[in-house]
Design a protein around this motif. Structure first.
Motif, PDB file in Angstrom:
ATOM      1  N   LEU A 107      10.972  64.990  12.836  1.00 20.82           N
ATOM      2  CA  LEU A 107      11.673  63.785  13.271  1.00 20.82           C
ATOM      3  C   LEU A 107      10.805  62.549  13.132  1.00 20.82           C
ATOM      4  N   ARG A 108       9.494  62.726  13.174  1.00 17.99           N
ATOM      5  CA  ARG A 108       8.601  61.562  13.124  1.00 17.99           C
ATOM      6  C   ARG A 108       8.507  60.951  11.736  1.00 17.99           C
ATOM      7  N   VAL A 109       9.022  61.614  10.731  1.00 17.07           N
ATOM      8  CA  VAL A 109       9.060  61.011   9.395  1.00 17.07           C
ATOM      9  C   VAL A 109      10.458  60.483   9.080  1.00 17.07           C
ATOM     10  N   THR A 110      11.327  60.454  10.112  1.00 18.14           N
ATOM     11  CA  THR A 110      12.668  59.908   9.958  1.00 18.14           C
ATOM     12  C   THR A 110      12.720  58.537  10.622  1.00 18.14           C
ATOM     13  N   PRO A 111      13.792  57.766  10.406  1.00 16.55           N
ATOM     14  CA  PRO A 111      13.909  56.442  11.047  1.00 16.55           C
ATOM     15  C   PRO A 111      14.095  56.510  12.559  1.00 16.55           C
ATOM     16  N   MET A 112      14.312  57.693  13.140  1.00 15.06           N
ATOM     17  CA  MET A 112      14.596  57.788  14.569  1.00 15.06           C
ATOM     18  C   MET A 112      13.353  57.464  15.398  1.00 15.06           C
ATOM     19  N   VAL A 113      13.525  56.544  16.367  1.00 10.58           N
ATOM     20  CA  VAL A 113      12.428  56.170  17.251  1.00 10.58           C
ATOM     21  C   VAL A 113      12.464  57.066  18.485  1.00 10.58           C
ATOM     22  N   PRO A 114      11.338  57.186  19.221  1.00 12.98           N
ATOM     23  CA  PRO A 114      11.302  58.084  20.385  1.00 12.98           C
ATOM     24  C   PRO A 114      12.384  57.794  21.418  1.00 12.98           C
ATOM     25  N   ALA A 115      12.648  56.499  21.698  1.00 15.95           N
ATOM     26  CA  ALA A 115      13.665  56.169  22.705  1.00 15.95           C
ATOM     27  C   ALA A 115      15.041  56.684  22.286  1.00 15.95           C
ATOM     28  N   ALA A 116      15.359  56.586  20.996  1.00 10.34           N
ATOM     29  CA  ALA A 116      16.644  57.082  20.504  1.00 10.34           C
ATOM     30  C   ALA A 116      16.707  58.606  20.603  1.00 10.34           C
ATOM     31  N   TYR A 117      15.580  59.250  20.353  1.00 10.06           N
ATOM     32  CA  TYR A 117      15.530  60.718  20.458  1.00 10.06           C
ATOM     33  C   TYR A 117      15.803  61.167  21.899  1.00 10.06           C
ATOM     34  N   ILE A 118      15.177  60.471  22.864  1.00 16.90           N
ATOM     35  CA  ILE A 118      15.411  60.791  24.275  1.00 16.90           C
ATOM     36  C   ILE A 118      16.870  60.513  24.633  1.00 16.90           C
ATOM     37  N   ALA A 119      17.424  59.399  24.123  1.00 16.21           N
ATOM     38  CA  ALA A 119      18.821  59.064  24.417  1.00 16.21           C
ATOM     39  C   ALA A 119      19.773  60.129  23.875  1.00 16.21           C
ATOM     40  N   VAL A 120      19.490  60.629  22.674  1.00 12.00           N
ATOM     41  CA  VAL A 120      20.328  61.685  22.099  1.00 12.00           C
ATOM     42  C   VAL A 120      20.286  62.931  22.982  1.00 12.00           C
ATOM     43  N   LYS A 121      19.097  63.273  23.460  1.00  9.18           N
ATOM     44  CA  LYS A 121      18.960  64.448  24.334  1.00  9.18           C
ATOM     45  C   LYS A 121      19.763  64.269  25.623  1.00  9.18           C
ATOM     46  N   MET A 122      19.726  63.058  26.181  1.00  8.14           N
ATOM     47  CA  MET A 122      20.429  62.840  27.451  1.00  8.14           C
ATOM     48  C   MET A 122      21.938  62.855  27.245  1.00  8.14           C
ATOM     49  N   VAL A 123      22.412  62.271  26.160  1.00  4.71           N
ATOM     50  CA  VAL A 123      23.854  62.300  25.880  1.00  4.71           C
ATOM     51  C   VAL A 123      24.315  63.737  25.634  1.00  4.71           C
ATOM     52  N   THR A 124      23.518  64.490  24.903  1.00  2.00           N
ATOM     53  CA  THR A 124      23.852  65.901  24.650  1.00  2.00           C
ATOM     54  C   THR A 124      23.937  66.682  25.953  1.00  2.00           C
TER      55      THR A 124
END
Length: 266
Positions: A107-124
């Motif tokens: 994921l760290r070589v993708t455009p996704m930033v850490p805050a967005a990754y955490i947000a995706v986890k919380m929405v899931t």
């Protein structure tokens, strides 16, 4: 800076993405991955309604009055909250399995930033938690045993659903803290203790004075009080939201701390 250094910097730079990489497609993929985990589904979607059928329909006390409803309604709310909390915690803890599989590095070589990754986890986690609450309440409707005003059905379901999001941060904290081999077992045991301490399985009125004092400092005490308040006699204790906010700060701070450490190491 020489040409070679510029080329390396350009190669390591992430391409920019709208909302930091947070989008419905990523959320859908995460939800699908979560639904494929049969063990998670059994514990979060199947087990809570079964426990409601076992404890919430007991003829010895199910029809006894409880605030604006009856004891069966109180048990149903407790089981819905337990399922939502377990779902949100498990959803966050999935990060442990992803780290062991190298998904975090990918994921760290993708455009996704850490805050967005955490947000995706919380929405899931919210999606799975909402499903758990909905199924328990549907079982309650079908059995015709729980009784309480319509608005209490709606408000308690919303509080259980949204409030459980706090435990998504707990799942992330544990997911970053522990190895993947043990994380789900530890979460199950930890939430079981928190549920007893918070009064989900046994009413706090049956505890000794000392245990009631200790229970006020456990993670599920505040959320359990808030979710049952609409069913009660209208009483409200400011300790409930204070307890929930304090544990939110602890869980979120722990998750941020371990996330930073994990990022620095990788």
């Amino acid at each position: 800076m020489n040409t070679e250094a510029l080329d390396v910097s350009a190669a390591l730079a992430r391409p920019e993405s709208r909302f930091g990489g947070f989008n419905p497609t990523v959320v859908r993929i995460e939800v699908t991955r979560l639904l494929r985990n049969k063990r998670t589904l059994v514990f979060t979607v199947v087990l809570p309604p079964i426990w409601f059928l076992v404890f919430g329909l007991n003829s010895a006390y199910a029809d006894l009055p409880h605030g604006r409803g009856n004891e069966s309604a109180s048990v149903m709310i407790s089981m819905a909250l337990y399922g939502a909390v377990l779902a949100c915690t498990s959803g966050g803890a999935m990060v442990s399995l992803e780290r062991s599989a190298g998904w975090s590095r990918q994921l760290r070589v993708t455009p996704m930033v850490p805050a967005a990754y955490i947000a995706v986890k919380m929405v899931t986690s919210l999606v799975l938690g909402g499903a758990s609450v909905l199924i328990v309440y549907i079982v309650g409707v079908v059995t015709h045993k729980p009784h309480m005003p319509t608005w209490v059905w709606i408000v308690t379901a919303l509080i259980a659903w949204v409030g459980a999001l706090v435990f998504s941060a707990l799942g992330l904290f544990i997911g970053y803290l522990l190895p993947s081999e043990n994380v789900m077992q530890i979460i199950g045991f930890l939430l079981m203790l928190c549920s007893f301490g918070g009064g989900l399985f046994i009413p706090l009125s049956q505890f000794s004075h000392v245990m009631r004092e200790i229970a006020a400092f456990t993670p599920l005490y505040g959320l359990n009080g808030l979710v049952h308040a609409p069913l009660g006699d209208g009483g409200f204790d400011w300790v409930w939201p204070v307890n929930l906010i304090c544990w939110l700060v602890v869980f979120t701070g722990g998750a941020a701390w371990r996330f930073s450490g994990d990022t620095a190491r990788v």
